[in-house]
Design a protein around this motif. Structure first.
Motif, mmCIF file in Angstrom:
data_model
loop_
_atom_site.group_PDB
_atom_site.id
_atom_site.type_symbol
_atom_site.label_atom_id
_atom_site.label_comp_id
_atom_site.label_asym_id
_atom_site.label_seq_id
_atom_site.Cartn_x
_atom_site.Cartn_y
_atom_site.Cartn_z
ATOM 1 N N TYR A 75 39.772 60.407 56.729
ATOM 2 C CA TYR A 75 40.288 61.025 57.951
ATOM 3 C C TYR A 75 39.496 60.596 59.178
ATOM 4 O O TYR A 75 40.053 60.463 60.268
ATOM 5 C CB TYR A 75 40.306 62.552 57.802
ATOM 6 C CG TYR A 75 41.577 63.049 57.171
ATOM 7 C CD1 TYR A 75 42.718 63.249 57.934
ATOM 8 C CD2 TYR A 75 41.659 63.270 55.807
ATOM 9 C CE1 TYR A 75 43.904 63.674 57.354
ATOM 10 C CE2 TYR A 75 42.831 63.699 55.207
ATOM 11 C CZ TYR A 75 43.956 63.901 55.998
ATOM 12 O OH TYR A 75 45.129 64.317 55.424
ATOM 13 N N ARG A 76 38.191 60.381 59.001
ATOM 14 C CA ARG A 76 37.392 59.888 60.128
ATOM 15 C C ARG A 76 37.909 58.510 60.560
ATOM 16 O O ARG A 76 38.026 58.222 61.754
ATOM 17 C CB ARG A 76 35.921 59.826 59.735
ATOM 18 C CG ARG A 76 35.006 59.393 60.866
ATOM 19 C CD ARG A 76 33.547 59.482 60.474
ATOM 20 N NE ARG A 76 33.044 60.838 60.581
ATOM 21 C CZ ARG A 76 32.657 61.585 59.557
ATOM 22 N NH1 ARG A 76 32.712 61.094 58.335
ATOM 23 N NH2 ARG A 76 32.206 62.808 59.734
ATOM 24 N N MET A 77 38.220 57.646 59.595
ATOM 25 C CA MET A 77 38.743 56.314 59.924
ATOM 26 C C MET A 77 40.133 56.397 60.559
ATOM 27 O O MET A 77 40.556 55.471 61.258
ATOM 28 C CB MET A 77 38.797 55.436 58.669
ATOM 29 C CG MET A 77 37.423 55.095 58.092
ATOM 30 S SD MET A 77 37.515 54.100 56.585
ATOM 31 C CE MET A 77 37.957 52.497 57.265
ATOM 32 N N LYS A 670 49.375 50.256 51.962
ATOM 33 C CA LYS A 670 50.336 51.372 52.029
ATOM 34 C C LYS A 670 50.064 52.375 50.904
ATOM 35 O O LYS A 670 50.006 53.590 51.128
ATOM 36 C CB LYS A 670 51.759 50.831 51.934
ATOM 37 C CG LYS A 670 52.860 51.887 51.984
ATOM 38 C CD LYS A 670 54.230 51.222 51.968
ATOM 39 C CE LYS A 670 55.359 52.231 52.107
ATOM 40 N NZ LYS A 670 55.498 53.094 50.916
ATOM 41 N N LYS A 671 49.877 51.866 49.676
ATOM 42 C CA LYS A 671 49.638 52.740 48.530
ATOM 43 C C LYS A 671 48.323 53.495 48.651
ATOM 44 O O LYS A 671 48.242 54.689 48.339
ATOM 45 C CB LYS A 671 49.644 51.923 47.229
ATOM 46 C CG LYS A 671 51.025 51.476 46.779
ATOM 47 C CD LYS A 671 51.000 50.874 45.378
ATOM 48 C CE LYS A 671 50.310 49.534 45.366
ATOM 49 N NZ LYS A 671 50.390 48.885 44.020
ATOM 50 N N ILE A 672 47.276 52.808 49.113
ATOM 51 C CA ILE A 672 45.956 53.435 49.201
ATOM 52 C C ILE A 672 45.957 54.564 50.225
ATOM 53 O O ILE A 672 45.419 55.643 49.987
ATOM 54 C CB ILE A 672 44.873 52.399 49.576
ATOM 55 C CG1 ILE A 672 44.752 51.327 48.507
ATOM 56 C CG2 ILE A 672 43.531 53.082 49.799
ATOM 57 C CD1 ILE A 672 44.186 51.817 47.208
ATOM 58 N N GLY A 673 46.558 54.305 51.382
ATOM 59 C CA GLY A 673 46.616 55.350 52.406
ATOM 60 C C GLY A 673 47.324 56.593 51.901
ATOM 61 O O GLY A 673 46.868 57.719 52.112
ATOM 62 N N GLU A 674 48.445 56.390 51.205
ATOM 63 C CA GLU A 674 49.185 57.529 50.657
ATOM 64 C C GLU A 674 48.385 58.227 49.563
ATOM 65 O O GLU A 674 48.385 59.458 49.477
ATOM 66 C CB GLU A 674 50.524 57.044 50.101
ATOM 67 C CG GLU A 674 51.484 56.541 51.178
ATOM 68 C CD GLU A 674 52.697 55.831 50.595
ATOM 69 O OE1 GLU A 674 52.696 55.587 49.357
ATOM 70 O OE2 GLU A 674 53.639 55.519 51.361
ATOM 71 N N ALA A 675 47.689 57.446 48.733
ATOM 72 C CA ALA A 675 46.920 58.027 47.624
ATOM 73 C C ALA A 675 45.732 58.831 48.131
ATOM 74 O O ALA A 675 45.478 59.946 47.667
ATOM 75 C CB ALA A 675 46.449 56.921 46.674
ATOM 76 N N TYR A 676 44.977 58.287 49.085
ATOM 77 C CA TYR A 676 43.845 59.038 49.645
ATOM 78 C C TYR A 676 44.333 60.350 50.253
ATOM 79 O O TYR A 676 43.756 61.410 50.030
ATOM 80 C CB TYR A 676 43.133 58.219 50.723
ATOM 81 C CG TYR A 676 42.129 57.207 50.220
ATOM 82 C CD1 TYR A 676 41.478 57.350 49.004
ATOM 83 C CD2 TYR A 676 41.807 56.088 51.007
ATOM 84 C CE1 TYR A 676 40.554 56.412 48.561
ATOM 85 C CE2 TYR A 676 40.874 55.149 50.583
ATOM 86 C CZ TYR A 676 40.248 55.320 49.356
ATOM 87 O OH TYR A 676 39.322 54.404 48.923
ATOM 88 N N ASP A 677 45.389 60.277 51.033
ATOM 89 C CA ASP A 677 45.889 61.466 51.727
ATOM 90 C C ASP A 677 46.347 62.531 50.733
ATOM 91 O O ASP A 677 46.181 63.730 50.976
ATOM 92 C CB ASP A 677 47.036 61.075 52.656
ATOM 93 C CG ASP A 677 47.399 62.202 53.608
ATOM 94 O OD1 ASP A 677 46.493 62.819 54.186
ATOM 95 O OD2 ASP A 677 48.606 62.469 53.778
ATOM 96 N N ALA A 678 46.909 62.096 49.621
ATOM 97 C CA ALA A 678 47.402 63.028 48.602
ATOM 98 C C ALA A 678 46.330 63.385 47.570
ATOM 99 O O ALA A 678 46.609 64.092 46.614
ATOM 100 C CB ALA A 678 48.621 62.436 47.903
ATOM 101 N N LYS A 679 45.118 62.879 47.770
ATOM 102 C CA LYS A 679 43.976 63.142 46.878
ATOM 103 C C LYS A 679 44.210 62.575 45.476
ATOM 104 O O LYS A 679 43.652 63.065 44.492
ATOM 105 C CB LYS A 679 43.662 64.643 46.824
ATOM 106 C CG LYS A 679 43.476 65.250 48.209
ATOM 107 C CD LYS A 679 43.418 66.766 48.143
ATOM 108 C CE LYS A 679 43.534 67.384 49.518
ATOM 109 N NZ LYS A 679 44.875 67.215 50.124
#
Length: 822
Positions: A75-77, A670-679
């Motif tokens: 989230y900081r990034m 795209k996948k990583i951003g969605e995965a991090y956000d969804a934990k």
């Protein structure tokens, strides 16, 4: 940018060398210091539950904190000013036990453990803002814990009354529930009894209805359900039952089923009910006294158990009470499973409609009268379902909903009872007969009674020089200098309260202190509350659902009513991680020999590898067993990352395959951003591994497009940075980028590049794979079929065949179903 020329040392990934070097640099630069406001960056408050300073971080701490840190970094990034603080929940029993057993003062024991655990937390490579660290055992902190008590007292939310406590006759002290093991004291194995003691409570029940409301909260459903069940809202009626032949003696019962009262064949009181002595007849006194004494030795958990028979769990008092519905007398029993702390401490018993009442009636030879007609095929004992009332006079023929309302109206019309909402939730008992806790800021004056210590006299400090002996009182009671004081109202001689507060007091408001941890004038300022509260993302174990999480919600609602905060909920989003098990799949325990020590793992593999493995082993909300072979795979992955970044293939302009590499990069992004956000940290690490492998294959091929490769390296490092901060920082520097990667923005993916232009489509004939053909990613059935039928490997199986059916799953499969022609 390409990597700098390598030396023999830089060619190898050496986490033991690079990790401490970067942690020192980050600390020196104050990289993770969080200001209250940053222009252009909205505030976001992330928090993970702070640890008790037991002396060492265990794997469970790492499993809770490393993914939480990854989320905060992400989230900081993404442009947020993220507050991610840490501290220590430092009061508690283990410190006092250390004093009793080992002669180490709790304050010294705690301070040494905090120092050790702080170093271990820093080794984790987290973004904790250590300038905001709190320690709940310091006077600077517990001054405000005591301030909260005074506010509760002044608002009528704190009160004192008699309550049962676990008591060890050998240690001559009270015990917390967790210190009672199989009904015995964990210290000396003596059988524990129950003892009435005057203790302090908070009126959490005043907020029961609000605490049931989770609207607007992004919490796991099972945690919300645990809280709702714990609060246990019940609607029904409360009414009086007079003791037969004893004028003026009566008790009240609450029931959710007043419609079944015509089936009442006995009533039950808790053994501690104040009427017990008065209503026990001479011929039953010995049996009642023996029963009450036996129940005193049972824990609440044992008393509420539904296991076993009920033959020895009750006793007849010799008296009868009048059922107001039919004016018939029913015997009054005592039973261990009825508690004074639940409801009124008395129940009406209707065995025909309640299974426990049925079992009790059978055990003691009491009559059973059904009042609800069960279905014709019902073969059980008590019937708890709906049906027409019978044996119920003026309620006969009515179904439950209507019968309940008519029964309540009948009670209210005659002044015999009233409609009532009851809660299973009890007021919070905060008194502890302990030393190592925040002293309760109350003094007792013979003239003025209990008086709160004035705010300008806080904190009431713990004296250092006390005796830790099992006297049955808090060690504070042995300190005359502590006990003897003056009344703040009349100035006369007074005595301090010697109980300390439940340690959950400290953790019920700690998240409000982090935004303003050094404030000497208030627990926090209005500006700090406005800047940071409530917490945007809270993480921690769901075992805290019915205590810490509930108490924190209670505190926050009180704070709202005091005008200190806006809104009534402290944690907008809450996520509960699972549990790490031992390699054998069982809960880690020293006695089982399956404990995995984080320090040893970090020393062997590095903090980044350990972090990444804990996130990779499975879904974060489920956890799983620690697999030694699994961490080896993660270590190899980070070595591959090091290799592809520091030892790239020959780079040239305009090399074929550039678009394929860019597709892999942007699809992964795209996948990583969605995965991090969804934990979904496990899928994020897996996707990073796949991209690394794709880059490894290019590296092995010997050449790659310069621009595409440089973009891939830079994006890979930015994606890795939240999860593996040390190696990302090192490789960022090695590739010629400016310090620090942790001050960079999260890259944006190109939607067009994230989707493939063409795909390899499996083609089957009658279910058997015959070919893989290249088709446009968006190809419809007609286009895909035309390309497939033109392929010789497919065409040979269509000669002389009649097409019966086409099964087409876009992007996944084409199956041609055929049969012989003619």
């Amino acid at each position: 940018m390409t990597a700098e020329p390598q030396t023999a040392e830089s060619a190898r990934y050496q986490p033991g060398e690079i990790e401490p070097r970067w942690r020192e640099r980050w600390a020196q630069d104050g990289l993770y210091r969080t200001p209250d406001h940053v222009e252009g960056r909205p505030n976001r408050y992330h928090l993970t539950m702070f640890p008790y300073p037991s002396g060492d971080l265990h794997v469970g701490h790492w499993f809770a904190m490393a993914p939480s840190d990854t989320l905060a970094r992400f989230y900081r990034m993404n442009g947020w000013n993220v507050l991610f603080p840490m501290g220590f929940d430092a009061f508690g029993l283990p410190a006092e036990n250390a004093a009793i057993k080992g002669g180490v003062h709790p304050a010294d024991w705690t301070a040494a453990n905090i120092e050790r655990m702080r170093r271990q937390l820093q080794v984790m490579g987290t973004t904790f803002d250590w300038d905001r660290e709190i320690n709940t055992s310091t006077p600077e902190y517990y001054r405000w814990t005591q301030w909260w008590f005074v506010q509760m007292f002044n608002r009528g939310l704190a009160y004192r009354k008699d309550a049962l406590a676990n008591w060890c006759p050998s240690c001559n002290t009270t015990l917390a529930n967790e210190q009672v093991v199989d009904g015995r004291c964990e210290r000396c194995d003596t059988e524990v009894i129950q003892r009435q003691m005057e203790q302090w409570f908070f009126r959490t029940t005043n907020y029961a209805e609000e605490l049931l409301d989770h609207s607007g909260l992004d919490w796991p459903e099972h945690v919300k359900l645990m809280q709702r069940n714990w609060i246990g809202r019940s609607e029904g009626a409360e009414f009086e039952m007079a003791i037969q032949g004893q004028d003026g003696l009566s008790f009240r019962v609450f029931t959710t089923r007043p419609d079944t009262a015509f089936g009442m064949t006995f009533a039950v009181l808790a053994p501690e009910h104040p009427l017990v002595e008065a209503i026990t007849t001479a011929d039953q006194r010995a049996a009642v006294e023996e029963f009450v004494e036996r129940v005193r030795r049972e824990t609440e958990i044992e008393r509420l158990s539904t296991e076993g028979t009920l033959e020895k769990r009750g006793v007849f008092t010799g008296s009868y009470a009048i059922n107001p519905f039919n004016n018939q007398p029913v015997p009054v029993y005592l039973a261990d499973y009825v508690l004074t702390s639940y409801g009124t401490g008395a129940i009406m018993a209707v065995p025909g409609q309640d299974q426990r009442d049925w079992d009790f009636a059978k055990a003691y030879g009491l009559p059973i009268v059904r009042t609800v007609q069960p279905p014709a095929d019902f073969e059980g004992d008590a019937y708890t379902g709906d049906g027409p009332a019978f044996n119920s006079q003026w309620l006969d023929g009515l179904y439950k909903a209507e019968a309940v309302q008519k029964a309540i109206a009948w009670l209210e019309e005659r002044g015999l009872g009233e409609r009532k909402v009851n809660y299973r939730l009890r007021d919070w008992l905060i008194s502890r007969q302990r030393y190592w806790g925040a002293p309760i800021p109350i003094v007792y004056c013979d003239q003025c009674g209990a008086q709160a210590v004035p705010e300008d006299q806080l904190p009431v400090e713990l004296p250092y020089d006390v005796e830790f002996r099992p006297t049955g009182q808090s060690p504070l009671a042995t300190s005359e200098a502590f006990v003897n004081t003056s009344c703040p109202t009349c100035g006369g001689a007074a005595r301090r309260e010697t109980d300390t507060m439940d340690t959950f007091m400290c953790s019920s408001w700690y998240f409000m202190r982090y935004p303003d941890p050094k404030n000497a004038e208030a627990p926090f300022s209005p500006a700090a509350a406005e800047a940071w509260l409530p917490v945007d993302q809270y993480t921690g174990g769901s075992e805290h659902a019915t205590m810490h999480l509930l108490y924190a919600r209670f505190f926050y609602k009180v704070a709202r009513d005091m005008g200190l905060v806006a809104g009534g909920e402290p944690f907008i989003r809450y996520y509960s991680q699972g549990q790490i098990l031992g390699p054998d799949g069982r809960r880690m325990s020293k006695s089982r020999g399956n404990v995995v020590a984080p320090d040893a793992q970090v020393q062997q593999w590095g903090a980044d590898t350990f972090r990444a493995y804990l996130m990779f082993l499975g879904p974060w909300d489920q956890g799983g067993p620690y697999d030694v072979d699994g961490i080896v795979g993660v270590a190899r992955w980070l070595h591959r990352v090091w290799a592809v970044v520091t030892d790239p293939p020959a780079l040239e302009d305009g090399v074929d395959g550039a678009r394929d590499l860019r597709h892999e990069v942007h699809a992964t992004l795209k996948k990583i951003g969605e995965a991090y956000d969804a934990k979904r940290f496990n899928t994020a690490i897996a996707s990073l591994m796949e991209l690394t492998n794709a880059m490894q294959r290019l590296r092995d091929a010997g050449r790659a497009d310069r621009a595409a490769w440089d973009e891939a390296v830079e994006t890979l490092l930015l994606m890795i940075a939240p999860a593996c901060p040390h190696v990302a920082e090192e490789l960022w520097a090695k590739t010629g980028h400016g310090y620090s990667i942790h001050q960079q923005s999260w890259p944006a993916f190109d939607p067009a590049l994230a989707e493939r232009d063409t795909i390899e489509l499996p083609v089957q004939v009658n279910g058997k794979l015959r070919a893989r053909v290249s088709v446009a990613a968006a190809a419809d059935e007609a286009a895909a079929r035309a390309i497939a039928e033109a392929d010789p490997r497919v065409a040979s199986h269509l000669d002389g065949q009649e097409l019966v059916r086409v099964v087409y799953v876009p992007g996944r499969l084409l199956n041609l179903v055929v049969k012989p022609a003619g």
